[in-house]
Design a protein around this motif. Structure first.
Motif, PDB file in Angstrom:
ATOM      1  N   ILE A 186      -1.188  -0.884   1.361  1.00  0.00           N
ATOM      2  CA  ILE A 186      -0.187  -0.249   1.561  1.00  0.00           C
ATOM      3  C   ILE A 186       0.353   0.573   0.199  1.00  0.00           C
ATOM      4  CG2 ILE A 186       2.586  -0.903   1.815  1.00  0.00           C
ATOM      5  CD1 ILE A 186       1.766  -3.274   3.510  1.00  0.00           C
ATOM      6  N   GLY A 189      -1.435   3.856   0.451  1.00  0.00           N
ATOM      7  CA  GLY A 189      -0.943   4.832   1.696  1.00  0.00           C
ATOM      8  C   GLY A 189       0.369   5.417   1.049  1.00  0.00           C
ATOM      9  N   VAL A 190       1.270   4.528   0.455  1.00  0.00           N
ATOM     10  CA  VAL A 190       2.333   5.015  -0.269  1.00  0.00           C
ATOM     11  C   VAL A 190       2.045   5.877  -1.199  1.00  0.00           C
ATOM     12  CG1 VAL A 190       4.308   4.331  -1.448  1.00  0.00           C
ATOM     13  CG2 VAL A 190       3.765   2.817   0.320  1.00  0.00           C
ATOM     14  N   ILE A 192      -0.565   7.885  -1.286  1.00  0.00           N
ATOM     15  CA  ILE A 192      -1.055   9.215  -0.871  1.00  0.00           C
ATOM     16  C   ILE A 192       0.328  10.018  -0.287  1.00  0.00           C
ATOM     17  CG2 ILE A 192      -2.079   9.978   1.195  1.00  0.00           C
ATOM     18  CD1 ILE A 192      -4.019   7.768   0.831  1.00  0.00           C
ATOM     19  N   GLY A 193       1.178   9.131   0.376  1.00  0.00           N
ATOM     20  CA  GLY A 193       2.157   9.807   0.863  1.00  0.00           C
ATOM     21  C   GLY A 193       2.941  10.539  -0.133  1.00  0.00           C
ATOM     22  N   VAL A 196       1.495  13.572  -1.322  1.00  0.00           N
ATOM     23  CA  VAL A 196       1.542  14.724  -0.076  1.00  0.00           C
ATOM     24  C   VAL A 196       3.010  15.428  -0.488  1.00  0.00           C
ATOM     25  CG1 VAL A 196       1.323  15.422   2.252  1.00  0.00           C
ATOM     26  CG2 VAL A 196      -0.363  14.188   1.253  1.00  0.00           C
TER      27      VAL A 196
ATOM     28  N   GLU C 201       3.145   3.588   4.687  1.00  0.00           N
ATOM     29  CA  GLU C 201       3.449   5.064   4.519  1.00  0.00           C
ATOM     30  C   GLU C 201       4.179   5.660   5.664  1.00  0.00           C
ATOM     31  OE1 GLU C 201       0.626   3.849   4.713  1.00  0.00           O
ATOM     32  OE2 GLU C 201      -0.768   4.710   6.073  1.00  0.00           O
ATOM     33  N   THR C 222      -2.960  15.054   6.624  1.00  0.00           N
ATOM     34  CA  THR C 222      -3.670  15.197   5.496  1.00  0.00           C
ATOM     35  C   THR C 222      -3.542  13.759   4.802  1.00  0.00           C
ATOM     36  OG1 THR C 222      -2.942  17.202   4.916  1.00  0.00           O
ATOM     37  CG2 THR C 222      -3.659  15.889   3.156  1.00  0.00           C
ATOM     38  N   GLN C 223      -2.664  12.955   5.027  1.00  0.00           N
ATOM     39  CA  GLN C 223      -2.521  11.444   4.606  1.00  0.00           C
ATOM     40  C   GLN C 223      -3.701  10.816   5.386  1.00  0.00           C
ATOM     41  OE1 GLN C 223       1.386   9.734   4.733  1.00  0.00           O
ATOM     42  NE2 GLN C 223       2.279  11.769   4.260  1.00  0.00           N
ATOM     43  N   VAL C 226      -6.999  11.747   3.885  1.00  0.00           N
ATOM     44  CA  VAL C 226      -7.324  11.110   2.587  1.00  0.00           C
ATOM     45  C   VAL C 226      -7.569   9.649   2.696  1.00  0.00           C
ATOM     46  CG1 VAL C 226      -6.319  10.848   0.220  1.00  0.00           C
ATOM     47  CG2 VAL C 226      -6.369  12.976   1.499  1.00  0.00           C
ATOM     48  N   ARG C 227      -6.759   8.983   3.387  1.00  0.00           N
ATOM     49  CA  ARG C 227      -6.788   7.534   3.819  1.00  0.00           C
ATOM     50  C   ARG C 227      -8.268   7.117   4.239  1.00  0.00           C
ATOM     51  NH1 ARG C 227      -3.391   6.909   7.224  1.00  0.00           N
ATOM     52  NH2 ARG C 227      -1.560   6.796   5.850  1.00  0.00           N
ATOM     53  N   ILE C 230     -10.574   7.428   1.306  1.00  0.00           N
ATOM     54  CA  ILE C 230     -10.472   6.554   0.416  1.00  0.00           C
ATOM     55  C   ILE C 230     -11.219   5.141   1.071  1.00  0.00           C
ATOM     56  CG2 ILE C 230      -8.782   4.703  -0.641  1.00  0.00           C
ATOM     57  CD1 ILE C 230      -7.123   7.144  -0.944  1.00  0.00           C
TER      58      ILE C 230
END
Lengths: 211, 872, 247
Positions: A186, A189-190, A192-193, A196, C201, C222-223, C226-227, C230
């Motif tokens: 999590i 993901g956070v 990455i968000g 962006v 997210e 994009t997220q 990239v996820r 990763i």
């Protein structure tokens, strides 16, 4: 805002972001110095924003009192204590005994009570969760919570039993493996968000400062 | 006085001398022609003394008729003179062109034959001079043939009547009348403008007019006869005169002796009865009434059936028929029905016939039509050949089959009425037949007419000219009937034929004969025949002629319709507004709160329940304790207080155990916070612990205050602590009240320039974010300085990776109350953690129990609901 | 010295962002259904029709720092809410725990009204700071939820454990609650207390699901990219480490 003004603000925002990024990805003193300057400016702006927020807070509640809107007495108490505390801090300092007295005997108990209320609200929400949201995830959520609680706190009986030990180990395994792993994902993901989202601001596609 | 007068309409008796019926208002005595020369009918000559003068005038008018008239458009359509059959259609046109001066005899003139039987003449009671009615439905307008019929009827009733002349004249009369009746000429629109009883009768009348001179003033029996004969001719003219009709056709009537011309029928006796009544004055009305009364019970069927109707109403309930309206309907009904009883016509008094004929403007026409509509007897033969010898020209024209006589254009002819393909045969003894608007079945004959009327009976009364067609007829009743059947359909003038509506616009309606139609017995149309039944059309439901189209509804449309229906229903249904504010106590919250409070309070106050102290020591505890034991005492330790006041209950307990060891070793402590409330929290905790170990502020611990700016500020501080914080927080004062130091100038921080100058950095945080910020932002600037995390139990899973990494960024971790209790145990200094162990355990136990109960309850409801659904 | 790894990662982000933006203009990218945002649209429509108020909370995080990311995502949702509720009888209320975030909220709200030509309906007090600290912020929420005719309660920003209390206040008032934060602990608490929690997210997906713009949808793609990268890198590193290969 006119078109020309918008471009200026967008250029400023983009330039500042690029400079800070370069200050992080390079060791050039120029960028590092600029980065520190910009960060200090940001800190000052954040502090100024806190002051603006307080002004907004006061104005909203003052309007509420003047318009006699529902709940205006609470707004009046807020304004009174805001003024009193502000005056107390301005005149005596934030570390004066009076300020600390107010903090220790008013602010601290209030927030502690809210925390206690949070605990009760969480317990109530946990009790209702299965009844309100009948799915496997909710059941697993609650069972996991119960397991963690059993492995964390003492038992009324058989605290030294093997079961307690097993539960404690199980709790550690669940918390440090499953929970940590999920939390790590999590967080990724956070992150990455957040990256962006920041890039959208840097590219002037997202303009929180207005258009 | 005389006898009471019976009303022909309502059959009520009226006092003698009454002109109109007191009950229904019908005229009891026919109207007489006025005495004016241009208005009065020659047949209705009022008084005898004027006859001498009238005789001359009569001759004059007759002469005028003979001498000529204007050319007519019908001349070409009318049958040629001399042909068997009668005059050409020109007579019809000339009939119109004849001016009033030429119409008929002058006022007061009465033909000789009419004047011969004054006592039998119909008294024009109530006749008003100048009374003109279209169609000549006035007593003076009664055609001669009608008058003859009445006379004949009267003759049969009254012995005073002269016997019918036998022989030829009667035969001629019969044939003439039959031919007239049998003629297929339309009557409605085909009638000349004179509107007389027929254009068919016109040539006959015309021929008659050209015949012998009428002596209107002679009212002797023979004269009356002749006068009646003349009146039979003139009567046709008379009513035309009264109506202003064109009588020019009379001029076409050839003189006596000419072929085709009707012989003078004046010489023959005619039924004086009805003719005499025509001329009778008002004074003679009583006499006539007497005669009428004497003839009570007898009535001519075809003309006098009204009498029958009045006397014998045919309604089911006689009481229902009482009004004059009903009486009128009855007489009309009877008039129509009278065709079924032709014999009754002869029995009827001509007077009554005369009376009834004087009621309406077109009563005579109605009667005529009714007579035409009647089925003819089977013995009706084809009309006689055209050009009967004995028939006058105009009569022969009428009776000529195949269109001889006045003929109309084919279109007009067919448009007027539905004619059979072949001429409808007329009974020989019936009156001249004028085709009616009602289609008659071929073979159907105006049997009633033919049966009702016997020309032979009035043969003697007919003038010579009228007897010719009869003589040329079939002869006898059969012959007469045959002649009547052989009557050629009258031809219409061209101009009249052009006026005939197009047959396409007329629907071919097959109307049943009246005698076959049911008699209406109820309602406003009671007594009438041929009434259209209402039930099949109005009263009775009918199935739609077109099958109801099946509405094709798709499933989606049906669903949408249902949805719309539900929406509409929901609009009507009152919905209770959801109550947002809870009006009742949230019991679950209160219960949970109570349990939690008890769980916390009881161990504190009562001491139960009590929980055993943890015996297990986490693997993280000893390293941390060793790290703290290895801290230099000449270098301060930086303690970051990044938790909210709400977390102070837990964090003070956990951090207290740690700081107790640190401060117990005499390590200087410097506090810092990135939260506004952090310094105050730090002051509370450090003051409490310092007081336990006798550490003085400013020398044993110092507060740097609040570091604003979040993560950026952490990075700034990590890079240059002195630049980030300029002034301390809660700097102790000297005994003289002055601050001992300003912060960085304090002796504790004298050797600290960078972050790495601290002996240890410990972050006390309730959340992972702050801990991660310090771990990520400060690590590059810490060097070998250990970083310790004192965390809440919830933040430990996310920070542990920093601790368990290969290159850990966190060197020590302490999280949760159990760890704190264990730390205190290991440190052999029980503190707040020990005092909060029992409440902590009780609250946890209560929480576990309540959560478990909630799970069980939810599962039970879930299972019960899912188990109930299949059963439902 | 240049941190190439950081620059490469940054380059990957920027390149994929631009590429997906161009790809989105030609083709339509379908995202998985998120019931929370779907219900949010309907809830806002109902609120506007019923003349009720919509409340958006941007959290207690500051503008600077890592907790500004969810707050910026909340501002993207705010722009869409402003246009949707511009015609409502009761304008939307935006609250924040930070003064600077409050200023940003006011500016975004004004922009939203200007876009629909309803700049006169903007009120400066529509954007408020309830309290500088998290619990003081939460303490001010019942005053808005209980007396402001709020029927839609959206929480998109940086929250701590106090988010559970804020969501619980909304549930007790029977309003529609959509809550999302970047804090893992708060997410777990929101899962139990909020009607429509946003886990992970998903808090950054608000702009894409509310059609804030093509770049928002490209950001979501994009997220995901990239996820996956990763994940692939983690698995690869695990395998390599398992087989004794060190990087």
């Amino acid at each position: 805002m006119k078109l020309g003004t918008y471009l200026i603000w967008a250029a400023v925002a983009v330039a500042a972001g690029i400079i800070v990024l370069l200050g992080y990805f390079t060791n050039l003193d120029v960028f590092i110095g600029l980065r520190l300057v910009l960060l200090r400016w940001a800190t000052l702006l954040a502090a100024a924003g806190l002051g603006i927020g307080l002004v907004n807070l006061a104005s909203v509640h003052l309007a509420k009192v003047s318009d006699q809107e529902p709940g205006w007495p609470y707004s009046g108490v807020l304004i009174v204590f805001l003024t009193f505390t502000l005056a107390l801090g301005l005149f005596f300092g934030p570390d004066s005994p009076w300020t600390l007295f107010v903090f220790n005997f008013i602010h601290l108990p209030l927030e502690s009570s809210l925390m206690a209320l949070l605990a009760i609200a969480l317990v109530v929400a946990g009790v209702r969760l299965v009844g309100r949201r009948r799915d496997v995830l909710s059941l697993a959520f609650l069972l996991t919570a119960i397991l963690i609680l059993l492995g964390t706190g003492p038992w009324p009986v058989a605290s030294d039993s093997g079961l307690h030990t097993a539960i404690t180990d199980l709790r550690a395994w669940v918390a440090q493996v499953w929970a940590a792993g999920g939390a790590r994902g999590i967080l990724l993901g956070v992150a990455i968000g957040a990256v962006v989202t920041g890039l959208r601001v840097l590219m002037a596609a997202d303009r929180p400062y207005g258009s | 006085m005389g006898e009471e007068i019976r009303c022909p309409m309502c059959s009520k008796l009226n006092p003698p001398g009454t002109e109109s019926c007191a009950f229904c208002g019908a005229r009891l005595k026919p109207l007489l022609a006025p005495a004016a020369p241009d208005e009065s009918s020659p047949g209705l000559s009022p008084s005898a003394p004027d006859r001498s003068e009238e005789e001359a005038a009569g001759e004059d008018w007759l002469a005028r008729m003979r001498t000529g008239a204007a050319q007519d458009d019908l001349e070409e359509d009318l049958p040629k003179k001399g042909e068997g059959g009668g005059a050409s259609p020109d007579w019809l046109g000339r009939l119109r062109e004849v001016g009033p001066a030429d119409e008929g005899p002058p006022a007061g003139e009465v033909p000789d034959w009419l004047g011969e039987q004054p006592e039998q003449a119909v008294a024009p009671a109530g006749a008003e001079p100048g009374d003109e009615e279209p169609g000549g439905a006035v007593p003076a307008q009664i055609p001669d043939w009608l008058s003859r019929v009445r006379e004949r009827q009267a003759q049969e009733v009254e012995p005073a009547w002269e016997p019918e002349p036998e022989g030829e004249p009667s035969e001629v009369d019969e044939g003439w009348l039959a031919r007239i009746r049998d003629s297929g000429e339309p009557v409605g629109e085909g009638l000349p403008s004179s509107g007389g009883p027929a254009g068919a009768a016109a040539p006959e009348v015309e021929g008659e007019a050209q015949g012998p001179t009428l002596d209107w003033g002679d009212l002797t029996p023979s004269g009356e006869r002749e006068a009646a004969e003349a009146a039979s001719v003139d009567s046709g003219l008379s009513w035309r005169e009264d109506s202003g009709a064109d009588t020019g056709w009379l001029e076409e009537v050839p003189p006596d002796g000419e072929p085709g011309t009707p012989k003078t029928a004046r010489k023959q006796g005619v039924q004086e009865g009805w003719l005499s009544e025509l001329e009778a004055t008002a004074d003679e009305s009583e006499g006539l009434a007497d005669r009428r009364a004497a003839d009570k019970g007898a009535a001519a069927k075809w003309l006098g059936n009204a009498e029958i109707v009045v006397e014998k109403p045919f309604t089911a309930n006689e009481d229902e028929i009482g009004g004059p309206e009903a009486a009128e309907a009855e007489w009309l009904k009877e008039l129509e029905r009278g065709t079924d009883e032709p014999s009754s016509r002869q029995d009827q008094e001509p007077a009554r016939v005369w009376e009834t004929a004087g009621e309406g403007s077109l009563d005579w026409l109605a009667e005529y039509d009714a007579s035409i509509g009647r089925p003819q007897p089977e013995e009706v033969e084809e009309p006689g050949p055209a050009g009967d010898e004995g028939a006058p020209g105009w009569l022969s024209e009428i009776n000529a089959p195949g269109g001889q006589g006045p003929s109309l254009p084919e279109e007009a002819r067919t448009a007027q009425f539905e004619e059979p393909s072949e001429p409808i045969p007329e009974p020989p003894e019936e009156l001249p037949h004028v085709p009616a608007l009602v289609f008659k079945q071929p073979g159907q004959a105006a049997s009633a007419q033919g049966q009702d009327f016997d020309l032979d009976s009035i043969e003697g009364e007919l003038p010579d000219w009228l007897g010719e067609p009869k003589a040329g007829g079939t002869g006898g009743e059969a012959g007469g009937g045959q002649a009547g059947a052989d009557l050629a359909p009258a031809t219409l003038p061209a101009w009249l034929e052009a006026m005939r509506p197009i047959s396409t616009f007329r629907s071919v309606v097959d109307v049943a004969e009246e005698q076959e139609a049911t008699l209406e017995s109820a309602g406003p149309l009671a007594g009438l025949r041929g009434v259209l039944m209402a039930e099949p059309v109005v009263a009775m439901p009918r199935a739609p002629t077109i099958g109801a189209a099946k509405l094709e509804v798709t499933e989606r449309q049906y669903a949408q319709a249902e949805l719309l229906h539900q929406i509409v229903e929901e609009e009507e249904r009152e919905l209770s507004t959801p109550d947002k504010r809870r009006l009742r106590l949230p019991m679950l919250r209160w219960v949970v709160s109570a349990v939690m409070l008890l769980a916390v309070i009881l161990p504190i106050t009562v001491g139960t329940p009590s929980f055993s102290l943890p015996t297990q020591v986490s693997r993280d505890l000893l390293p941390l304790m060793g790290l703290v034991n290895d801290l230099p005492v000449d270098r301060p330790s930086l303690i970051i207080f990044d938790f909210d006041p709400g977390y102070s209950g837990e964090m003070d307990t956990v951090a207290g155990a740690f700081l107790d060891q640190v401060m117990g070793r005499g390590v200087p402590v410097v506090s810092l916070s990135t939260r506004p409330s952090g310094p105050a929290l730090a002051v509370n905790l450090l003051n409490r612990i310092a007081a336990r170990h006798g550490v003085s502020p400013g020398t044993g611990y110092l507060h740097l205050g609040y570091l604003s700016g979040g993560p950026a500020a952490v990075q700034i501080f990590s890079a240059s602590p002195r630049d980030a914080v300029h002034k301390g927080f809660d700097i102790p004062e000297a005994p003289d009240g002055e601050e001992t130091c300003g912060g960085w100038d304090c002796p504790i921080l004298s050797g600290v320039q960078r972050l790495s100058d601290f002996g240890m950095v410990a972050v006390i945080s309730s959340g992972t974010e702050n801990a991660r910020v310090w771990a990520e932002q400060a690590h590059p600037f810490m060097g070998q300085v250990p970083l310790v995390m004192v965390l809440s139990a919830g933040a430990e899973p996310l920070i542990r990776p920093y601790y368990e990494a290969l290159q850990p960024q966190v060197n020590g971790i302490l999280s949760g109350l159990p760890a704190a209790v264990a730390y205190e145990q290991a440190n052999l200094s029980p503190g707040e953690a020990h005092s909060r162990w029992n409440p902590f355990g009780a609250a946890l136990a209560a929480t576990e129990a309540m959560l478990a109960a909630g799970v069980i309850y939810g599962l039970a409801r879930w299972l019960l609901r899912t188990g109930r659904l299949p059963r439902e | 010295m240049i941190d190439l790894r950081g620059l490469v990662i940054l380059g990957i982000f920027i390149t994929s962002l631009l590429a997906y933006t161009g790809y989105r203009r030609r083709r339509t990218i379908a995202f998985r259904k998120m019931r929370g945002f779907e219900e949010l649209g309907r809830a806002i429509e109902r609120a506007v029709e019923a003349g009720e108020r919509v409340h958006l909370s941007l959290g207690t995080g500051s503008v600077i720092g890592s907790d500004s990311g969810p707050a910026l995502a909340g501002l993207a949702v705010l722009s869409r809410m402003a246009t949707a509720t511009s015609m409502s009888d009761k304008p939307s209320v935006i609250t924040a725990g930070d003064g600077a975030m409050m200023v940003l909220a006011q500016d975004r709200l004004r922009t939203g009204y200007q876009q629909v030509g309803e700049s006169t309906r903007f009120q400066l007090t529509a954007g408020r700071m309830l309290g500088p600290t998290p619990f003081s912020y939460v303490a001010g929420l019942p005053a808005i939820l209980g007396t402001g005719d709020v029927t839609v309660h959206v929480m998109i920003g940086s929250f701590g454990a106090e988010a559970a209390l804020a969501a619980d206040f909304g549930e007790r008032n029977g309003v529609f609650v959509l809550a999302g934060t970047d804090d893992v602990q708060a997410q777990s608490l929101l899962y139990a207390t909020a009607t429509h929690p946003l886990i992970g997210e998903e808090v950054f997906a608000g702009g894409a699901y509310l059609n804030a713009g093509p770049l928002h949808q490209a950001s979501l793609s994009t997220q995901d990219l990239v996820r996956f990268l990763i994940v692939a890198a983690i698995l690869l590193g695990t395998l390599l480490r398992t087989f004794g290969v060190s990087l």
